[in-house]
Scaffold this motif. Structure first.
Motif, PDB file in Angstrom:
ATOM      1  N   ASP A 126       0.814  -1.215   0.000  1.00 14.06           N
ATOM      2  CA  ASP A 126       0.000   0.000   0.000  1.00 14.06           C
ATOM      3  C   ASP A 126       0.848   1.266   0.000  1.00 14.06           C
ATOM      4  O   ASP A 126       0.368   2.346  -0.374  1.00 14.06           O
ATOM      5  CB  ASP A 126      -0.922   0.019   1.216  1.00 14.06           C
ATOM      6  N   LEU A 127       2.125   1.157   0.390  1.00 13.83           N
ATOM      7  CA  LEU A 127       3.018   2.309   0.418  1.00 13.83           C
ATOM      8  C   LEU A 127       3.736   2.518  -0.912  1.00 13.83           C
ATOM      9  O   LEU A 127       4.325   3.580  -1.139  1.00 13.83           O
ATOM     10  CB  LEU A 127       4.062   2.144   1.523  1.00 13.83           C
ATOM     11  N   VAL A 128       3.707   1.515  -1.774  1.00 13.12           N
ATOM     12  CA  VAL A 128       4.445   1.593  -3.043  1.00 13.12           C
ATOM     13  C   VAL A 128       3.595   2.326  -4.076  1.00 13.12           C
ATOM     14  O   VAL A 128       2.411   2.016  -4.270  1.00 13.12           O
ATOM     15  CB  VAL A 128       4.823   0.184  -3.536  1.00 13.12           C
ATOM     16  N   LEU A 129       4.216   3.291  -4.725  1.00 10.03           N
ATOM     17  CA  LEU A 129       3.515   4.140  -5.689  1.00 10.03           C
ATOM     18  C   LEU A 129       3.488   3.498  -7.070  1.00 10.03           C
ATOM     19  O   LEU A 129       4.228   2.552  -7.348  1.00 10.03           O
ATOM     20  CB  LEU A 129       4.187   5.512  -5.738  1.00 10.03           C
ATOM     21  N   ALA A 130       2.666   4.045  -7.921  1.00  9.60           N
ATOM     22  CA  ALA A 130       2.509   3.510  -9.270  1.00  9.60           C
ATOM     23  C   ALA A 130       3.782   3.714 -10.088  1.00  9.60           C
ATOM     24  O   ALA A 130       4.579   4.621  -9.808  1.00  9.60           O
ATOM     25  CB  ALA A 130       1.336   4.195  -9.962  1.00  9.60           C
ATOM     26  N   PRO A 131       4.001   2.892 -11.113  1.00  7.23           N
ATOM     27  CA  PRO A 131       5.167   3.095 -11.983  1.00  7.23           C
ATOM     28  C   PRO A 131       5.183   4.516 -12.537  1.00  7.23           C
ATOM     29  O   PRO A 131       4.145   5.068 -12.911  1.00  7.23           O
ATOM     30  CB  PRO A 131       4.949   2.065 -13.096  1.00  7.23           C
ATOM     31  N   GLY A 132       6.355   5.100 -12.540  1.00  6.77           N
ATOM     32  CA  GLY A 132       6.485   6.463 -13.030  1.00  6.77           C
ATOM     33  C   GLY A 132       6.295   7.523 -11.966  1.00  6.77           C
ATOM     34  O   GLY A 132       6.598   8.703 -12.199  1.00  6.77           O
ATOM     35  N   ASP A 133       5.773   7.161 -10.797  1.00  3.93           N
ATOM     36  CA  ASP A 133       5.591   8.101  -9.697  1.00  3.93           C
ATOM     37  C   ASP A 133       6.692   7.865  -8.678  1.00  3.93           C
ATOM     38  O   ASP A 133       6.660   6.890  -7.930  1.00  3.93           O
ATOM     39  CB  ASP A 133       4.211   7.895  -9.060  1.00  3.93           C
ATOM     40  N   ALA A 134       7.667   8.760  -8.659  1.00  5.29           N
ATOM     41  CA  ALA A 134       8.812   8.594  -7.757  1.00  5.29           C
ATOM     42  C   ALA A 134       8.480   8.996  -6.335  1.00  5.29           C
ATOM     43  O   ALA A 134       9.165   8.592  -5.394  1.00  5.29           O
ATOM     44  CB  ALA A 134      10.001   9.407  -8.261  1.00  5.29           C
ATOM     45  N   GLY A 135       7.432   9.798  -6.159  1.00  4.96           N
ATOM     46  CA  GLY A 135       7.093  10.258  -4.818  1.00  4.96           C
ATOM     47  C   GLY A 135       7.979  11.404  -4.365  1.00  4.96           C
ATOM     48  O   GLY A 135       8.830  11.895  -5.104  1.00  4.96           O
ATOM     49  N   PRO A 136       7.813  11.843  -3.129  1.00  3.70           N
ATOM     50  CA  PRO A 136       8.530  13.017  -2.630  1.00  3.70           C
ATOM     51  C   PRO A 136       9.988  12.766  -2.292  1.00  3.70           C
ATOM     52  O   PRO A 136      10.767  13.705  -2.149  1.00  3.70           O
ATOM     53  CB  PRO A 136       7.740  13.400  -1.382  1.00  3.70           C
ATOM     54  N   GLY A 137      10.365  11.495  -2.142  1.00  5.46           N
ATOM     55  CA  GLY A 137      11.735  11.191  -1.731  1.00  5.46           C
ATOM     56  C   GLY A 137      11.933  11.383  -0.239  1.00  5.46           C
ATOM     57  O   GLY A 137      11.111  12.001   0.448  1.00  5.46           O
TER      58      GLY A 137
END
Length: 318
Positions: free
Chosen positions: A206-217
């Motif tokens: 649930d914490l892993v984002l979709a492919p291509g979405d790196a997130g805030p870091g």
């Protein structure tokens, strides 16, 4: 909910220029990494692969990596480094490396995590989150834990804002630093002397984002300088307030209002009137104390000489 952490053996010694993704994936079997997993890797092997291994005096490299001193006790320096991280020795490490060499932190740990995530997706065809870790101490607590200094494709904070517990109470902790919690949990499996620089945590897809979405870091976990309540250690705060260098103001935080400033003066035994400017009448021997309290709270004396005992303080212009 169940979590599993697997830390494989068999990762070879990493040297500058090595393909880190290839080395890590070589130690992970075909079923060891699936969609929704979180790949956690130590900053040391990231730094080694990226050529952040240097020769020379460790103290000199600590100086080079330091943005400012936070606290000092004997030879130990706690500093805010060029990445904004507050840690001992700026993260410069002389362990698990040949004598005479030191390992510096990656230039951009979030970018390192993004590259590793992309490589895993290309070579294994799976969507994972990546966390780059390092070890840090904690204020008020003995020992050290691992924290996230780089991240990609993962939510680093889990927001609970507005949620209610089973009794209808609104939760007070609204943003657990899940990336740090993952880093610390994984370190238990890796071990400090286990030569296992990577691990896979499974169970928090649930914490892993979709492919291509790196997130805030992981840089999103770093408080801005001055936003932390502990911008200086106790002794260093005294030194900086006494020295009163303008460049040292920021870590004390934003300027307080007149009421809070007057209350601070009162706790230091200095009577004042809550207005702007703040009027202070103090014996000459307490004049310096008033200036020190003022500096630490973002105020300054308005045109008074060193001999004046009737002082007027105003907030420092932002």
């Amino acid at each position: 909910m169940s979590l599993t952490v697997s830390a494989p053996d068999g990762v070879p010694e990493i040297r500058p220029g090595d393909d880190l993704a290839d080395a890590l994936l070589g130690a992970l079997g075909p079923d060891d990494l699936v969609d929704g997993d979180i790949l956690v890797v130590t900053s040391k092997v990231v730094s080694k692969a990226e050529g952040r291994v240097e020769s020379g005096d460790r103290e000199s490299w600590i100086d080079a990596e330091t943005d400012r001193l936070v606290a000092r006790r004997g030879p130990t320096r706690i500093v805010r480094n060029r990445l904004g991280l507050t840690m001992a020795a700026a993260g410069v490490d002389a362990s698990n490396v040949e004598q005479g060499l030191v390992v510096l932190l990656p230039l951009d740990p979030d970018a390192s995590a993004r590259r590793l995530r992309s490589a895993v997706a290309e070579r294994r065809g799976v969507n994972v989150g990546v966390v780059v870790t390092d070890t840090a101490g904690r204020a008020w607590r003995e020992g050290q834990t691992d924290i996230a200094i780089g991240a990609a494709g993962i939510a680093v904070l889990e927001s609970f804002a507005g949620r209610l517990d089973a009794h209808g109470n609104e939760l007070a902790v609204t943003a657990p630093a899940v990336a740090d919690e993952i880093a610390s949990a994984v370190e238990l499996a890796q071990g400090k002397l286990g030569a296992r620089p990577c691990a896979v945590l499974r169970g928090r897809a649930d914490l892993v984002l979709a492919p291509g979405d790196a997130g805030p870091g992981a840089s999103a976990l770093i408080r801005a300088d001055g936003a932390d309540l502990f911008g200086y250690g106790a002794r260093e705060a005294v030194i900086q307030a006494v020295a009163a260098r303008p460049a040292a103001r920021a870590p004390f935080g934003s300027t307080v209002d007149a009421e809070e400033f007057v209350a601070a003066l009162g706790r230091a035994g200095i009577a004042a009137h809550a207005a702007t400017p703040v009027d202070v009448r103090t014996p000459r021997e307490r004049r310096a104390a008033a200036d020190i309290v003022a500096f630490a709270h973002g105020w300054e004396s308005a045109g008074a000489s060193d001999l004046d005992t009737h002082l007027r303080f105003r907030p420092v212009t932002p």
